[in-house]
Design an enzyme around this catalytic site. Sequence first.
Site, mmCIF file in Angstrom:
data_model
loop_
_atom_site.group_PDB
_atom_site.id
_atom_site.type_symbol
_atom_site.label_atom_id
_atom_site.label_comp_id
_atom_site.label_asym_id
_atom_site.label_seq_id
_atom_site.Cartn_x
_atom_site.Cartn_y
_atom_site.Cartn_z
ATOM 1 N N ASP A 152 46.759 60.543 51.178
ATOM 2 C CA ASP A 152 46.249 59.186 50.934
ATOM 3 C C ASP A 152 46.665 58.276 52.086
ATOM 4 O O ASP A 152 47.814 57.845 52.174
ATOM 5 C CB ASP A 152 46.836 58.681 49.596
ATOM 6 C CG ASP A 152 46.518 57.203 49.355
ATOM 7 O OD1 ASP A 152 47.233 56.584 48.538
ATOM 8 O OD2 ASP A 152 45.568 56.694 49.991
ATOM 9 N N ASN A 158 45.531 55.202 52.843
ATOM 10 C CA ASN A 158 45.487 53.731 52.649
ATOM 11 C C ASN A 158 46.178 53.306 51.353
ATOM 12 O O ASN A 158 45.925 52.237 50.823
ATOM 13 C CB ASN A 158 44.027 53.240 52.670
ATOM 14 C CG ASN A 158 43.229 53.876 51.525
ATOM 15 O OD1 ASN A 158 43.690 54.835 50.888
ATOM 16 N ND2 ASN A 158 42.054 53.344 51.254
ATOM 17 N N ASP A 216 46.007 53.853 48.149
ATOM 18 C CA ASP A 216 45.369 53.461 46.878
ATOM 19 C C ASP A 216 45.584 54.570 45.842
ATOM 20 O O ASP A 216 44.993 54.553 44.773
ATOM 21 C CB ASP A 216 43.866 53.194 47.080
ATOM 22 C CG ASP A 216 43.115 54.448 47.532
ATOM 23 O OD1 ASP A 216 41.869 54.390 47.629
ATOM 24 O OD2 ASP A 216 43.776 55.488 47.783
ATOM 25 N N ASP A 260 41.972 60.812 50.973
ATOM 26 C CA ASP A 260 40.759 60.309 51.624
ATOM 27 C C ASP A 260 40.518 61.010 52.968
ATOM 28 O O ASP A 260 41.386 61.755 53.448
ATOM 29 C CB ASP A 260 40.862 58.786 51.835
ATOM 30 C CG ASP A 260 42.229 58.388 52.408
ATOM 31 O OD1 ASP A 260 42.963 57.645 51.748
ATOM 32 O OD2 ASP A 260 42.554 58.897 53.512
ATOM 33 N N ASP A 303 30.994 71.437 50.441
ATOM 34 C CA ASP A 303 30.753 71.914 49.076
ATOM 35 C C ASP A 303 29.382 71.391 48.650
ATOM 36 O O ASP A 303 29.164 70.172 48.623
ATOM 37 C CB ASP A 303 31.848 71.364 48.149
ATOM 38 C CG ASP A 303 32.152 72.299 47.000
ATOM 39 O OD1 ASP A 303 33.340 72.513 46.698
ATOM 40 O OD2 ASP A 303 31.186 72.837 46.419
ATOM 41 N N ASP A 361 28.264 75.497 44.925
ATOM 42 C CA ASP A 361 28.815 75.378 43.573
ATOM 43 C C ASP A 361 27.899 76.035 42.535
ATOM 44 O O ASP A 361 26.687 75.797 42.530
ATOM 45 C CB ASP A 361 28.952 73.879 43.254
ATOM 46 C CG ASP A 361 29.743 73.626 42.009
ATOM 47 O OD1 ASP A 361 30.924 73.977 41.978
ATOM 48 O OD2 ASP A 361 29.161 73.075 41.047
ATOM 49 N N GLU A 372 29.390 80.277 44.812
ATOM 50 C CA GLU A 372 30.327 80.424 43.714
ATOM 51 C C GLU A 372 29.557 81.074 42.574
ATOM 52 O O GLU A 372 28.504 80.584 42.176
ATOM 53 C CB GLU A 372 30.909 79.078 43.266
ATOM 54 C CG GLU A 372 32.023 79.266 42.265
ATOM 55 C CD GLU A 372 32.230 78.094 41.358
ATOM 56 O OE1 GLU A 372 31.317 77.283 41.193
ATOM 57 O OE2 GLU A 372 33.323 77.984 40.793
ATOM 58 N N HIS A 421 40.790 74.988 43.310
ATOM 59 C CA HIS A 421 41.030 73.744 42.560
ATOM 60 C C HIS A 421 40.727 73.891 41.068
ATOM 61 O O HIS A 421 40.926 72.950 40.298
ATOM 62 C CB HIS A 421 40.163 72.644 43.162
ATOM 63 C CG HIS A 421 38.719 72.964 43.049
ATOM 64 N ND1 HIS A 421 38.100 73.987 43.756
ATOM 65 C CD2 HIS A 421 37.761 72.436 42.267
ATOM 66 C CE1 HIS A 421 36.836 74.054 43.411
ATOM 67 N NE2 HIS A 421 36.593 73.133 42.513
ATOM 68 N N ASP A 422 40.211 75.058 40.686
ATOM 69 C CA ASP A 422 39.839 75.274 39.277
ATOM 70 C C ASP A 422 40.822 76.150 38.515
ATOM 71 O O ASP A 422 40.612 76.406 37.325
ATOM 72 C CB ASP A 422 38.475 75.983 39.207
ATOM 73 C CG ASP A 422 37.325 75.079 39.562
ATOM 74 O OD1 ASP A 422 36.299 75.591 40.034
ATOM 75 O OD2 ASP A 422 37.467 73.843 39.388
HETATM 76 O O1 TEU Z 1 33.219 75.558 38.883
HETATM 77 C C1 TEU Z 1 32.351 76.417 38.158
HETATM 78 C C2 TEU Z 1 33.065 77.096 37.108
HETATM 79 O O2 TEU Z 1 32.744 78.185 36.711
HETATM 80 C C3 TEU Z 1 34.133 76.345 36.495
HETATM 81 O O3 TEU Z 1 33.734 76.197 35.162
HETATM 82 C C4 TEU Z 1 35.406 77.101 36.642
HETATM 83 O O4 TEU Z 1 35.181 78.489 36.712
HETATM 84 C C5 TEU Z 1 36.212 76.794 35.439
HETATM 85 O O5 TEU Z 1 36.541 75.436 35.587
HETATM 86 C C6 TEU Z 1 37.420 77.671 35.324
HETATM 87 O O6 TEU Z 1 38.040 77.294 34.155
HETATM 88 C C7 TEU Z 1 32.530 74.712 39.779
HETATM 89 C C8 TEU Z 1 33.548 73.826 40.461
HETATM 90 O O7 TEU Z 1 34.431 74.637 41.232
HETATM 91 C C9 TEU Z 1 34.271 73.056 39.397
HETATM 92 O O8 TEU Z 1 35.323 72.271 39.964
HETATM 93 C C10 TEU Z 1 33.275 72.155 38.693
HETATM 94 O O9 TEU Z 1 33.923 71.510 37.613
HETATM 95 C C11 TEU Z 1 32.090 72.970 38.157
HETATM 96 O O10 TEU Z 1 31.577 73.917 39.078
HETATM 97 C C12 TEU Z 1 30.926 72.042 37.851
HETATM 98 O O11 TEU Z 1 30.423 71.525 39.069
HETATM 99 CA CA CA Z 2 43.248 56.656 49.741
#
Ligand code: TEU
Ligand code: CA
Length: 558
Positions: A21, A23, A25, A29, A98, A199, A253, A326-327
Amino acid sequence: MQKTWWKEAIVYQIYPRSFYDSNDDGIGDLPGIIEKLDHIQHLGVDVIWLGPVYDSPNDDNGYDIRDYYAIMQEFGTMADFDRLLAEVHQRGMKLIMDLVVNHSSDEHAWFVESRSSKTNDKRDFYIWKDSKDGHPPNNWPSFFGGNAWKYHPDTDQWYLHLFTEKQPDLNWENEALRNEVYQLMNWWLDKGIDGFRMDVISVISKRDFDDTPFEVFEETISNKYANGPRIEEFLTEMVEKTTSKYDVMTVGEGPGIDFDHALKYVDESKQRLNMIFHFDHMFMDHGPGGKFDPVPFDFIRFVEVFEQWDKLVEQGGWPAIFLGNHDFARIVSRFGNDQEYHEKSAKALAVLLLTLRGTTYIYQGDEIGMTNIKLPSILDYRDVETLNAYREVEGNGGDLRKFMEGVYAQGRDNARTPMQWSRAEHGGFSKTTPWLNSNPNHSRINVEDQEKDEESILHFYKKAVQLRKSNPTLVYGSFKVQEVAHKELFLYERKDEIENFLVAINFSSKKVSFQSQEKDYHLLMNNYPDLLTTDKVVHLRPWEACVFKEHQVEQSVI
Ligand code: TEU
Ligand code: CA
């Protein structure tokens, strides 16, 4: 098999909201990413996968796009993006975006028009159906809880949303919509980006909207949502009209794909995607209640998954190697041991990621061994998937304590806590309270400390990256598992006509020994200061990972 840059690349995934971050907030970013490019470049990676930065109301943290041609206000400006891209290229790295085109935000201009009337010319950009006896058109569930249809009283129809209600699915059957997508893709490609992560690309072709008998949700994804009848046609058309005209990389994905479907997406002999993320190793611990009802990790099955997917290469595909993003939970917490063997297991996972065949994807923070977090209350959680599921359990009078154990183990916020740059407050991510709590263990797990420590996880990642980059056999060489049914040992060979590597990873907190074959292997790298052997037997300590090479004259011999 063709050799090419995206097969040799090591990709670093950035979740912009949590990276840095600049700035104050509380939200990461684009200028923050620019400030931290040295860190990424010094890792030795080649490509940055940048999570969605388009204008979005953030119902799903940017995976709900309101304007594909604008940058999210919290992340900065298009000028900031242009500067980031220029800086990345100047440093000899590439940047992929993405691409989220299975759905848009319900605040996108297309949807605002589409829902305005049944006769609007954009009505068919989305999927609208009549009620069925006063109920939703069918029983499809959303990935994020509840039914996958939302009723719109003004036009007395329901629209499909496989994800949140604010993420209406785009109708890929509509050619005008598809051309809008190709146009926005080419707009970004003309800016000079180096490709896309696509995605949920596996669900863009929908089947008949009939009722679906389903037991476990994951089966629904593969049997009903993914791999639809026109998927190959749509991908071929997309690639032909966009990425085929550029020297770029594409990785889809693929929730709901399995090995047999993979070639629909990545067959090199056809103009489709370069790679596809499957989830066989990522969903395998989902219990009968789904993601938040985990079952114990099955290591033998884990090995079998990697063994199976490596066969994609012989069939003209190319694996995408990842353990987290991130998931999902933090890899050292989920697949390693983030307590007694935190440092050793984080390094062991780095060896796995960087010695398999396929393109390696490293998720921000895993290079320093960031871990899961137990936030004090559900009120501290931000992920819509978790919050929707919590409300569902609460509404059904379910066991919230058990559910929260599932969140601590599997929730997506685990991977979204702010990047830990230093011991400073909030891990040096921001000078103000971040959008999501920083993990208090930033006091001992952070970039600044690890940069000064040659034995740190960070330095180990750099060494493992250099090992891979200086040994093409680790990219293109064959992959053969030596001990398929071993409960703790991941032992495999990587070889080609020039070199022969043996990788041994003890995926447990026990001691594990193995007999090296008749060949003379020499130790190239491991995560302990020495190597324990008696004659040709190697004694691996908890979470010990070793990379051996045949005919390496100046190293210790086994
Ligand atoms: O994720 C797709 C997906 O299958 C997700 O449901 C993921 O496997 C699940 O969260 C696991 O528990 C993509 C993106 O990576 C995710 O961040 C988004 O929330 C989702 O699509 C909808 O765009
Ligand atoms: Ca920021």
